[in-house]
Design a protein around this motif. Structure first.
Motif, short mmCIF file in Angstrom:
data_model
loop_
_atom_site.label_atom_id
_atom_site.label_comp_id
_atom_site.label_asym_id
_atom_site.label_seq_id
_atom_site.Cartn_x
_atom_site.Cartn_y
_atom_site.Cartn_z
N HIS A 105 -41.92 58.20 -4.29
CA HIS A 105 -42.09 59.43 -3.51
C HIS A 105 -42.09 59.14 -2.02
CE1 HIS A 105 -42.61 62.60 -6.50
NE2 HIS A 105 -42.95 61.60 -7.29
N ASP A 106 -42.80 58.07 -1.66
CA ASP A 106 -42.84 57.70 -0.23
C ASP A 106 -41.44 57.35 0.29
OD1 ASP A 106 -45.50 58.09 -0.31
OD2 ASP A 106 -46.08 55.98 -0.27
N GLU A 107 -40.59 56.85 -0.60
CA GLU A 107 -39.24 56.47 -0.19
C GLU A 107 -38.26 57.65 -0.26
OE1 GLU A 107 -37.76 53.19 0.63
OE2 GLU A 107 -39.86 52.86 1.13
N GLY A 108 -38.77 58.82 -0.59
CA GLY A 108 -37.93 60.01 -0.59
C GLY A 108 -37.16 60.28 -1.88
N PHE A 109 -37.62 59.68 -2.98
CA PHE A 109 -36.97 59.92 -4.27
C PHE A 109 -37.53 61.18 -4.92
CE2 PHE A 109 -35.57 55.70 -3.59
CZ PHE A 109 -34.51 55.45 -4.45
N THR A 110 -36.67 61.89 -5.63
CA THR A 110 -37.08 63.07 -6.39
C THR A 110 -37.22 62.69 -7.85
OG1 THR A 110 -35.79 64.45 -4.90
CG2 THR A 110 -36.44 65.44 -7.00
N SER B 25 -38.93 53.68 -20.07
CA SER B 25 -37.95 53.22 -19.10
C SER B 25 -38.16 53.93 -17.77
CB SER B 25 -36.55 53.50 -19.64
OG SER B 25 -35.57 53.07 -18.73
N PHE B 26 -38.27 53.14 -16.72
CA PHE B 26 -38.38 53.66 -15.37
C PHE B 26 -36.97 53.59 -14.78
CE2 PHE B 26 -39.48 53.29 -10.82
CZ PHE B 26 -40.35 54.35 -10.70
N ASP B 27 -36.36 54.74 -14.63
CA ASP B 27 -34.93 54.79 -14.27
C ASP B 27 -34.73 55.27 -12.85
OD1 ASP B 27 -34.33 54.91 -17.47
OD2 ASP B 27 -32.57 54.33 -16.29
N VAL B 28 -33.96 54.53 -12.10
CA VAL B 28 -33.75 54.82 -10.69
C VAL B 28 -32.25 54.89 -10.41
CG1 VAL B 28 -34.06 53.88 -8.34
CG2 VAL B 28 -35.88 53.61 -10.06
N GLU B 29 -31.83 55.85 -9.58
CA GLU B 29 -30.42 55.94 -9.19
C GLU B 29 -30.36 56.53 -7.79
OE1 GLU B 29 -28.51 54.72 -11.75
OE2 GLU B 29 -26.75 54.69 -10.44
N PHE C 154 -50.36 50.75 -12.65
CA PHE C 154 -49.06 50.21 -12.24
C PHE C 154 -48.01 51.34 -12.16
CE2 PHE C 154 -44.94 48.25 -13.29
CZ PHE C 154 -44.85 47.31 -12.27
N VAL C 155 -48.00 52.18 -13.17
CA VAL C 155 -47.01 53.26 -13.20
C VAL C 155 -47.27 54.26 -12.07
CG1 VAL C 155 -46.22 55.25 -14.54
CG2 VAL C 155 -46.42 53.01 -15.64
N LYS C 156 -48.55 54.54 -11.82
CA LYS C 156 -48.88 55.45 -10.71
C LYS C 156 -48.35 54.87 -9.40
CE LYS C 156 -52.05 58.26 -8.32
NZ LYS C 156 -51.70 57.84 -7.00
N ALA C 157 -48.52 53.56 -9.23
CA ALA C 157 -48.06 52.91 -8.00
C ALA C 157 -46.54 52.98 -7.88
CB ALA C 157 -48.54 51.46 -7.95
N LEU C 158 -45.83 52.77 -8.99
CA LEU C 158 -44.37 52.89 -8.97
C LEU C 158 -43.98 54.28 -8.47
CD1 LEU C 158 -43.18 51.41 -12.43
CD2 LEU C 158 -43.10 50.27 -10.21
N GLU C 159 -44.64 55.28 -9.04
CA GLU C 159 -44.28 56.66 -8.68
C GLU C 159 -44.62 56.97 -7.23
OE1 GLU C 159 -43.99 59.74 -11.48
OE2 GLU C 159 -45.44 58.75 -12.82
N ASP C 160 -45.80 56.51 -6.78
CA ASP C 160 -46.19 56.75 -5.38
C ASP C 160 -45.15 56.16 -4.44
OD1 ASP C 160 -48.45 58.01 -6.21
OD2 ASP C 160 -49.81 56.33 -5.77
N PHE C 161 -44.73 54.93 -4.76
CA PHE C 161 -43.75 54.27 -3.90
C PHE C 161 -42.45 55.08 -3.83
CE2 PHE C 161 -40.09 51.56 -3.22
CZ PHE C 161 -40.45 50.83 -2.10
N TYR D 254 -35.46 59.45 -9.62
CA TYR D 254 -36.00 58.58 -10.66
C TYR D 254 -36.52 59.42 -11.81
CZ TYR D 254 -41.01 59.36 -9.72
OH TYR D 254 -42.25 59.90 -9.61
N ASP D 255 -36.64 58.78 -12.95
CA ASP D 255 -37.17 59.42 -14.16
C ASP D 255 -37.97 58.37 -14.92
OD1 ASP D 255 -37.70 61.14 -16.26
OD2 ASP D 255 -35.70 61.05 -17.12
N LEU D 256 -38.96 58.82 -15.63
CA LEU D 256 -39.78 57.90 -16.41
C LEU D 256 -39.99 58.52 -17.78
CD1 LEU D 256 -41.73 55.45 -16.61
CD2 LEU D 256 -43.51 56.94 -15.71
N GLY D 257 -39.54 57.84 -18.80
CA GLY D 257 -39.72 58.42 -20.13
C GLY D 257 -39.28 57.46 -21.21
N PHE D 258 -39.58 57.86 -22.45
CA PHE D 258 -39.18 57.02 -23.57
C PHE D 258 -37.67 57.03 -23.76
CE2 PHE D 258 -43.57 57.50 -25.54
CZ PHE D 258 -43.88 56.16 -25.37
N VAL D 259 -37.14 55.91 -24.16
CA VAL D 259 -35.74 55.83 -24.58
C VAL D 259 -35.71 55.09 -25.92
CG1 VAL D 259 -34.78 55.92 -22.27
CG2 VAL D 259 -35.32 53.70 -23.29
N TYR D 260 -34.60 55.21 -26.60
CA TYR D 260 -34.57 54.79 -28.01
C TYR D 260 -33.41 53.84 -28.29
CZ TYR D 260 -38.00 58.39 -28.22
OH TYR D 260 -39.14 59.11 -27.98
N ARG D 261 -33.70 52.80 -29.01
CA ARG D 261 -32.68 51.83 -29.38
C ARG D 261 -32.83 51.49 -30.85
NH1 ARG D 261 -31.28 49.28 -24.18
NH2 ARG D 261 -31.48 51.09 -22.80
#
Ligand code: AMO
Length: 419
Positions: free
Chosen positions: A148-153, A225-229, A139-146, A203-210
Motif C-alpha cells: 500500500h505504501d508503494e502505491g499498489f492496489t 499465494s501473494f501475487d504482484v504485477e 508477516f502478511v500484514k507487513a507485506l500488505e502495508d508495504f 497485488y492479490d493474496l489468496g489460495f491457489v490450487y495445484r
C-alpha cells in the motif's frame, strides 16, 4: 464477563482469568493449576483452608485442557514461574476436556505431525505452534502495508476459471453446471490483464490450487499465494521490489534472517555450475531441489545471505507468459528467489505483445483459442513484470521448520482433506 485481563497483561490485585488447564499439581492441602491463554501462563494456587470446600473439590477434579474461569488475587511471588501467581478464591469449569487427550500438548512428548494436524486446533494450544500462525499473521500484514505504501492496489481475482493459467496440467476440475471449469492455479492471467485498465500496480493474496500428486515436504495442493504485477519494462525493478518488500516484512514481523539490502544474483547457467561443483545432480532445464539447497549454501557462505536470485531460466520449463530474451530466445527474462535453499518466489518480465504471446503459447504446444485473456492484449497492454510468493514456504523456512505442513494451518495434500 469472561476475563478481566489476559495473563500476560495482569496487574497485582483482584482479577478474573479464563483459560485452559495446562497442568495440575495436587499437594494435599495445596493445589496448583497452571492456567494458560494465548498470551502466556500463570500459576493458580488453591489453599484448602482459604477457599470453600466446593471450590477446592472442583479444582481437584478439573481435567487437563478444560476451559475454566478463576477469580482471585494476583500477587508477586519469587517462587512462582514468571514471578507472580494468582491466589484463587473461586473456580468455574466452563467446559471440561475429555480424558485422555487425543494428542500430547504438554510439549513433553512429541506426537507425530500427521496426528497433530488431525487435531490441529488442539495442537495450536502449544505455544510454539501458536507462534507460527501469529508470525504468519504479522508477516502478511507487513507485506500488505508495504504494498500500500508503494502505491499498489489490492484486487480480488476469481479462483474459478475456464483457463489453465500455468500452461495446462495439474489443475482441479470443478463441477460447474454444464461447463468446464478449474480451480485457479494462480491469478496470473488476471493480474496481468487488469493492467490494461490503467491500474499499474496490483497485488492479490489468496489460495491457489495445484493438483500435483507430490508427497514432498514443500508441496501443498492448496497454498496461499501473494501475487504482484506492475507496469515496467525492466526485470530488475521486480528484483528490487522483492528486496525492499522482504526486508520490510521480516523486520516488521520481528523475524530474524540474514537479509542483505541487495540479494546476490546468478544466472541459471551459473547456478547450474555452482550446484554441480557442490555435488548436486542436475536437470537440464530446471533447478533440482538438491541444486536449490546447494545454492542456498553458496549464498550463505559467499554472501552471508539467506536469499539468492536465479535469473534467465530456459523457456523450456517456464510458462508461456514470460518474455523470451531478444538475442537468446531459448532463455526468458525470469527469476526464482531462493530462501535458505528453497524457491519462495518466481516471476519475470511478461510477454505483453499480442503476436509474441500467441507465438509463445503455440511454442508450448498449446492452443491460443483456449486462452480467453489474450483478447485483452490487443488493446494497448503496457509492458509489465511480477511475481508470486508462496506464504507457507516463507514461514516454514523463516522458522526453520522441516515440513511445509508445519507452517500450514489446514494443509491440503493428495491424502488430506480434514480438518
Ligand atoms: P509458481 O508456480 O512458481 O509461479 O509459484 C509461485 C510460488 O508459489 C509457491 N508454490 C508452492 N507452495 C506450496 N505448494 C506448492 N505446490 C507450490 N507451488 C508453488 C512457491 C513458488 O515460488 N504465476 C506464477 C508466479 C508469477 O510468475 O507471478 C506462479 O504461480 O513459493
Amino acid at each position: 464477563m469472561i476475563r478481566s485481563s489476559y495473563i500476560a497483561h495482569l496487574k497485582e490485585g483482584e482479577e478474573v482469568l479464563a483459560g485452559f488447564v495446562h497442568e495440575k499439581r495436587d499437594l494435599g492441602k495445596l493445589l496448583f493449576i497452571i492456567l494458560k491463554d494465548k498470551t502466556g501462563e500463570i500459576q493458580v494456587v488453591f489453599k484448602k483452608n482459604a477457599v470453600s470446600e466446593e471450590t477446592f473439590k472442583t479444582a481437584k477434579k478439573v481435567s487437563r485442557e478444560s476451559f475454566v474461569k478463576v477469580q482471585g488475587e494476583v500477587k508477586s511471588s519469587e517462587k512462582a514461574p514468571g514471578g507472580r501467581e494468582l491466589i484463587a478464591k473461586s473456580i468455574e469449569i466452563i467446559n471440561k476436556a475429555e480424558t485422555p487427550l487425543p494428542i500430547e500438548i504438554s510439549g513433553k512428548v512429541e506426537t507425530n505431525l500427521d496426528k497433530r494436524i488431525d487435531w490441529r486446533f488442539l495442537d495450536m494450544r502449544r505455544p510454539e505452534v501458536m507462534r507460527i500462525f501469529n508470525l504468519e499473521s504479522k508477516f502478511v500484514k507487513a507485506l500488505e502495508d508495504f504494498m500500500h505504501d508503494e502505491g499498489f492496489t489490492r484486487l480480488f481475482f476469481s479462483r474459478i476459471t475456464g483457463e489453465a493459467t500455468e500452461g495446462g496440467a495439474d489443475y482441479f476440475p470443478v463441477l460447474y453446471f454444464d461447463k468446464e471449469a478449474f480451480l485457479a492455479q494462480s491469478p496470473q492471467l488476471y493480474k496481468e490483464s487488469v493492467l490494461l485498465s490503467g491500474i499499474d500496480k496490483v497485488y492479490d493474496l489468496g489460495f491457489v490450487y495445484r493438483a500435483e500428486p507430490h508427497h514432498t515436504t514443500r508441496h501443498l495442493t492448496e497454498f496461499m499465494s501473494f501475487d504482484v504485477e506492475f507496469v515496467t519494462d525492466e526485470m530488475k525493478d521486480a528484483l528490487q521490489l522483492q528486496e525492499k518488500l522482504l526486508n520490510y516484512a521480516f523486520n516488521k514481523a520481528g523475524i530474524e534472517v540474514r537479509i542483505p539490502k541487495r540479494f546476490p544474483v546468478v544466472s541459471f547457467e551459473e547456478a547450474q555450475e555452482i550446484a554441480k561443483s557442490r555435488g548436486a545432480e542436475l536437470e537440464k532445464h530446471d533447478l533440482t531441489p538438491e541444486a536449490e539447497r546447494k545454492l542456498g549454501e553458496y549464498a550463505l557462505e559467499s554472501y552471508d545471505s539467506d536469499f539468492i536470485f536465479v535469473i534467465d531460466f530456459p523457456f523450456e520449463k517456464k510458462p508461456f507468459y514470460l518474455m523470451r530474451k531478444e538475442n537468446e530466445p531459448d532463455l526468458t527474462y525470469s527469476f526464482d528467489l531462493l530462501f535458505k535453499g528453497l524457491e519462495i518466489t518466481s516471476g519475470g518480465l511478461r510477454e505483453h505483445r499480442y503476436e509474441k504471446r500467441v507465438e509463445n503459447i503455440k511454442a508450448k504446444g498449446l492452443d491460443p483459442e483456449k486462452f480467453d485473456h489474450l483478447r485483452f492484449f490487443k488493446y494497448g497492454m503496457p509492458p509489465h513484470a511480477g511475481f508470486g510468493l508462496g506464504i507457507e514456504r516463507v514461514i516454514e523456512k523463516a522458522l526453520n521448520l522441516s515440513n511445509i505442513r508445519e507452517a500450514t494451518l489446514l494443509p491440503r495434500d493428495p491424502e488430506r482433506l480434514k480438518p
